[in-house]
Design an enzyme around this catalytic site. Structure first.
Site, PDB file in Angstrom:
ATOM      1  N   CYS A 179       0.809  -1.218   0.000  1.00 12.92           N
ATOM      2  CA  CYS A 179       0.000   0.000   0.000  1.00 12.92           C
ATOM      3  C   CYS A 179       0.841   1.266   0.000  1.00 12.92           C
ATOM      4  CB  CYS A 179      -0.916   0.009   1.221  1.00 12.92           C
ATOM      5  SG  CYS A 179       0.024   0.018   2.753  1.00 12.92           S
TER       6      CYS A 179
ATOM      7  N   CYS B  58      -0.997  -5.047   7.063  1.00 13.66           N
ATOM      8  CA  CYS B  58      -0.756  -3.782   7.776  1.00 13.66           C
ATOM      9  C   CYS B  58       0.011  -4.040   9.074  1.00 13.66           C
ATOM     10  CB  CYS B  58      -2.072  -3.095   8.109  1.00 13.66           C
ATOM     11  SG  CYS B  58      -3.187  -2.963   6.701  1.00 13.66           S
TER      12      CYS B  58
HETATM   13 FE1  FES Z   1      -1.283   0.387   4.377  1.00 11.53          FE
HETATM   14 FE2  FES Z   1      -2.797  -0.700   6.197  1.00 11.53          FE
HETATM   15  S1  FES Z   1      -3.347  -0.189   4.188  1.00 11.53           S
HETATM   16  S2  FES Z   1      -0.753  -0.175   6.358  1.00 11.53           S
END
Ligand code: FES
Length: 148
Positions: free
Chosen positions: A34, A103
């Site tokens: 992400c 995450c």
């Molecule tokens: Fe990036 Fe959770 S979506 S750390």
């Protein structure tokens, strides 16, 4: 998506947010999935983690897991802290939705990156503990690469 009460609590009232100005070591990692980033500062005295703080540019699950992870490593020896896995942190939070498990890796990796810096700086890295840092290799190359 369902979050446990503990996740919500640590997200709404995160523990240990901030920086340690005279930190013994710091770790900064990025999440390849992400693009979020996490920094952990550790204060280490006589082989014990006496303080831990984090700052993140990450989602709620990253905040909650870092809050819990920093709570869990305080008062621990370096070896004990190295054994802390993202799974154990997620369990302590009564679970995370499966798509949010990545995450929780940010917290584990940032703690390990900080410990690695400390081990390197103090000549503590050796053949028998080197493998504990293996998981840092995966994401290490992703730093500073193109953002989409
Ligand atoms: Fe990036 Fe959770 S979506 S750390």
């Amino acid at each position: 998506m369902e979050y446990s009460d503990k996740v919500m609590d640590h997200f709404m009232n995160p523990r240990n947010v901030g920086e340690i100005t005279d930190a013994s070591a710091s770790g900064m990692v990025g999440n390849a999935k992400c693009g979020d980033i996490m920094k952990v500062d550790l204060k280490i005295e006589n082989g014990i983690i006496v303080d831990a703080k984090f700052k993140t540019f990450g989602c709620g699950s990253a905040i909650a897991t870092s809050s819990m992870a920093t709570e869990m490593i305080k008062g621990k020896t370096l070896d004990e802290a190295l054994e802390l896995t993202n799974k154990a942190v997620a369990e302590a939070l009564d679970g995370l939705p499966p798509i949010k498990m990545h995450c929780s890796l940010l917290a584990e990796q940032a703690v390990k990156a900080a410990l690695k810096q400390y081990y390197d700086k103090n000549g503590l890295m050796n053949e028998s503990n080197k493998h504990l840092f293996d998981m840092l290799e995966d994401d290490a190359h992703d730093h500073g690469e193109d953002q989409h």
